[in-house]
Write a protein that holds these residues in place. Sequence first.
Motif, PDB file in Angstrom:
ATOM      1  N   PRO A   1       0.834  -1.213   0.000  1.00 13.66           N
ATOM      2  CA  PRO A   1       0.000   0.000   0.000  1.00 13.66           C
ATOM      3  C   PRO A   1       0.863   1.254   0.000  1.00 13.66           C
ATOM      4  N   SER A   2       0.432   2.246  -0.778  1.00 10.48           N
ATOM      5  CA  SER A   2       1.216   3.470  -0.894  1.00 10.48           C
ATOM      6  C   SER A   2       0.802   4.488   0.167  1.00 10.48           C
ATOM      7  N   VAL A   3       1.798   5.001   0.838  1.00 11.49           N
ATOM      8  CA  VAL A   3       1.570   6.024   1.859  1.00 11.49           C
ATOM      9  C   VAL A   3       0.871   7.250   1.267  1.00 11.49           C
ATOM     10  N   LEU A   4       1.109   7.506  -0.007  1.00  4.99           N
ATOM     11  CA  LEU A   4       0.495   8.680  -0.641  1.00  4.99           C
ATOM     12  C   LEU A   4      -1.034   8.598  -0.633  1.00  4.99           C
ATOM     13  N   ALA A   5      -1.550   7.386  -0.521  1.00  2.82           N
ATOM     14  CA  ALA A   5      -3.004   7.230  -0.536  1.00  2.82           C
ATOM     15  C   ALA A   5      -3.603   7.352   0.866  1.00  2.82           C
ATOM     16  N   SER A   6      -2.751   7.595   1.855  1.00  8.31           N
ATOM     17  CA  SER A   6      -3.248   7.636   3.245  1.00  8.31           C
ATOM     18  C   SER A   6      -3.550   9.072   3.679  1.00  8.31           C
ATOM     19  N   ASP A   7      -4.070   9.192   4.894  1.00 13.87           N
ATOM     20  CA  ASP A   7      -4.190  10.512   5.515  1.00 13.87           C
ATOM     21  C   ASP A   7      -2.791  10.833   6.028  1.00 13.87           C
ATOM     22  N   ILE A   8      -2.106  11.674   5.294  1.00 13.21           N
ATOM     23  CA  ILE A   8      -0.683  11.897   5.537  1.00 13.21           C
ATOM     24  C   ILE A   8      -0.413  12.603   6.875  1.00 13.21           C
ATOM     25  N   SER A   9      -1.462  13.166   7.475  1.00 11.09           N
ATOM     26  CA  SER A   9      -1.279  13.794   8.792  1.00 11.09           C
ATOM     27  C   SER A   9      -1.241  12.743   9.904  1.00 11.09           C
TER      28      SER A   9
ATOM     29  N   ILE B   1       5.159  -1.507   2.885  1.00 12.76           N
ATOM     30  CA  ILE B   1       4.528  -0.208   2.694  1.00 12.76           C
ATOM     31  C   ILE B   1       5.371   0.545   1.649  1.00 12.76           C
ATOM     32  N   HIS B   2       4.686   1.199   0.708  1.00 12.82           N
ATOM     33  CA  HIS B   2       5.389   1.874  -0.391  1.00 12.82           C
ATOM     34  C   HIS B   2       5.484   3.368  -0.076  1.00 12.82           C
ATOM     35  N   LEU B   3       6.694   3.896  -0.081  1.00 11.38           N
ATOM     36  CA  LEU B   3       6.915   5.299   0.295  1.00 11.38           C
ATOM     37  C   LEU B   3       7.501   6.050  -0.890  1.00 11.38           C
ATOM     38  N   ASP B   4       6.720   6.966  -1.447  1.00  6.92           N
ATOM     39  CA  ASP B   4       7.127   7.712  -2.636  1.00  6.92           C
ATOM     40  C   ASP B   4       7.831   9.011  -2.258  1.00  6.92           C
ATOM     41  N   VAL B   5       9.122   9.077  -2.534  1.00  8.32           N
ATOM     42  CA  VAL B   5       9.877  10.312  -2.276  1.00  8.32           C
ATOM     43  C   VAL B   5       9.942  11.097  -3.594  1.00  8.32           C
ATOM     44  N   MET B   6       9.394  12.302  -3.568  1.00 10.58           N
ATOM     45  CA  MET B   6       9.375  13.157  -4.776  1.00 10.58           C
ATOM     46  C   MET B   6      10.053  14.486  -4.454  1.00 10.58           C
TER      47      MET B   6
END
Length: 196
Positions: free
Chosen positions: A10-18, A35-40
């Motif tokens: 699951p991608s962290v970007l799809a979560s409630d990031i707060s 857990i997939h963590l997208d660093v941009m």
Amino acid sequence: MCTLKAIIAPSVLASDISKLSEETNRMEELGAEWIHLDVMDMHFVPNLSFGPPVINNLKKYTNKIFFDVHLMVENPEKYVELLKTSNQLTFHFEALNEDIDRCIQLAKEIKKNNLWVGVSIKPKTNIEKIVPLLDTNLIDTVLVMTVEPGFGGQSFMHDMMPKVSFLRTKYKNLNIQVDGGLNIETTEISASHELT
Ligand SMILES: O=C(CO)[C@H](O)[C@H](O)COP(=O)(O)O
């Protein structure tokens, strides 16, 4: 025959990031192993997410979930030292100007830190270009982008599936990952190409 098991990250970007730690723990409780963590960085892709301080802090609040870090950044070499708490670092072939020697150097550096090494390719990149890199046996995972990297909510690119089939035919024990536009239907489609 391929003996690798299927993993959903699951991608962290799809979560409630707060609420990152709660959301990560929730995924773990629901059975996620990765857990997939997208660093941009707003350079390699036109979007900005989070970086090493957030990931390293998050790691303190999780138990055993595998941190799969996708570096959508320029100069990914600069991130290895900063992300040693993660489990897999995936860099973009294009971010290294498609330079195989530079990719090998970076893969060795990541391995030296006992992390898994991933290489990702954008939709327009020909999969055959990374063959010399894969033939070094330094790569644990190839991440085939099924959307243009940078934003969630895009449609799955079905025409990326021949890349998955190509990889599986040539490399029986390689982890093949897809990212972008995944739902129940497109996950099944992706998995079926991994089995070819
Ligand atoms: O790398 C990515 C985009 O660059 C992401 O993982 C992306 O956010 C996936 O989101 P979605 O499931 O909505 O396509």
